[in-house]
Design an enzyme around this catalytic site. Sequence first.
Site, PDB file in Angstrom:
ATOM      1  N   SER A  35      35.313  50.095 -41.793  1.00  0.00           N
ATOM      2  CA  SER A  35      36.109  51.178 -42.361  1.00  0.00           C
ATOM      3  C   SER A  35      35.694  51.564 -43.773  1.00  0.00           C
ATOM      4  O   SER A  35      35.827  52.723 -44.158  1.00  0.00           O
ATOM      5  CB  SER A  35      37.594  50.797 -42.356  1.00  0.00           C
ATOM      6  OG  SER A  35      38.048  50.608 -41.044  1.00  0.00           O
ATOM      7  N   HIS A  62      38.776  50.291 -48.758  1.00  0.00           N
ATOM      8  CA  HIS A  62      38.852  51.700 -48.383  1.00  0.00           C
ATOM      9  C   HIS A  62      38.575  52.595 -49.589  1.00  0.00           C
ATOM     10  O   HIS A  62      37.797  53.549 -49.511  1.00  0.00           O
ATOM     11  CB  HIS A  62      40.231  52.017 -47.822  1.00  0.00           C
ATOM     12  CG  HIS A  62      40.461  51.484 -46.452  1.00  0.00           C
ATOM     13  ND1 HIS A  62      41.565  51.806 -45.704  1.00  0.00           N
ATOM     14  CD2 HIS A  62      39.737  50.650 -45.679  1.00  0.00           C
ATOM     15  CE1 HIS A  62      41.509  51.202 -44.535  1.00  0.00           C
ATOM     16  NE2 HIS A  62      40.401  50.486 -44.500  1.00  0.00           N
TER      17      HIS A  62
END
Length: 348
Positions: free
Chosen positions: A252, A310
Amino acid sequence: MPVSRFHSFVHSPHKLLKQSGGDRQLAILRYTRSGRNTRAESFAPKQTIVPTEVQGIVIESGYIDPSKIWRSFLFTVAFTTGSFVGVSIWEYETVRARAMKALRSKLSTNWFRERAKQHRQEMDHWQRELSGWWSKLSPGERVFAPICALNAVVYGLWRIPRLAPTMVKYFASNPAAKAVCWPMVLSTFSHYSLFHILANMYVLHSFSHAAVATLGREQFLGMYLSAGVIASFASHVFKTVSRQPGLSLGASGAIMAVLAYVCTQYPDTQLSILFLPMYTFSAGAAIKVIMGIDLAGVLLGWRIFDHSAHLGGAMFGLFWCYFGAHNLWPLREHFVGYWHELRGPPKK
């Protein structure tokens, strides 16, 4: 929106290994909050080593040596530089090979046709099928397919109980572990749960088309690999500062860089959620909301996902959109010139 880079803090519910019909099966890597006093361990003396062993799987936790951040930082810089140098050489060699192929076809058309005919005769049926399938893929899909395959292989390795100690050591990023550097890379290709890998690969497939079309495959791959390591480094910094050791894995962080780049490059593009196609929103608004949620997660200490990874990946995507692609990527021409001199003239 990509499923989050999986993050298991030492404070999360415990479920590492479970028994099923006599066969050990790996479950999501998590730990108990009540089982260990990690806050006290984080302030332990530097010499303190606090391994956690659950059914034979040793998890290094406890004190996070701040000096390891320098190792992580130097590795991040070296790997990022090496990634872009590598893809620059790849780009040069591809252009060189195509030019030589075209030149040889003009100089000796009959020779080229004979070699091509011979090559076709030697190919088996499945090779022709594979070649035909590959030629039908878009440039984005040709970059996505190897990445997806590599993630699938690593996912399969997680299913082998005998490999569990190796997977935890090298395919899960952990700033408290002895092995710090290479897991920063390998963890970006590592997924434990099926939903995690399917969701991440779906998002990567959706946005890789636009990214590769804009950047080209070499620049895209350099950005993707660099973003994965930078996201891991951001996670290391956050865990060290907040004194919260734990494992992280998933693509991610790298995918967030792709997402941030595409959404910033094409902010007016309309997006929708997979199962709610009737609701649409602009790409520019989407990346702002996603980064806002991750920022809130960092500030409020949410421990479900690795929000710092992230943010690290997304910020690198923004950096590459506004600065890197226009100012840093063109600098590869200087290195390619040196590489061309080193390679020398092509052989006839």
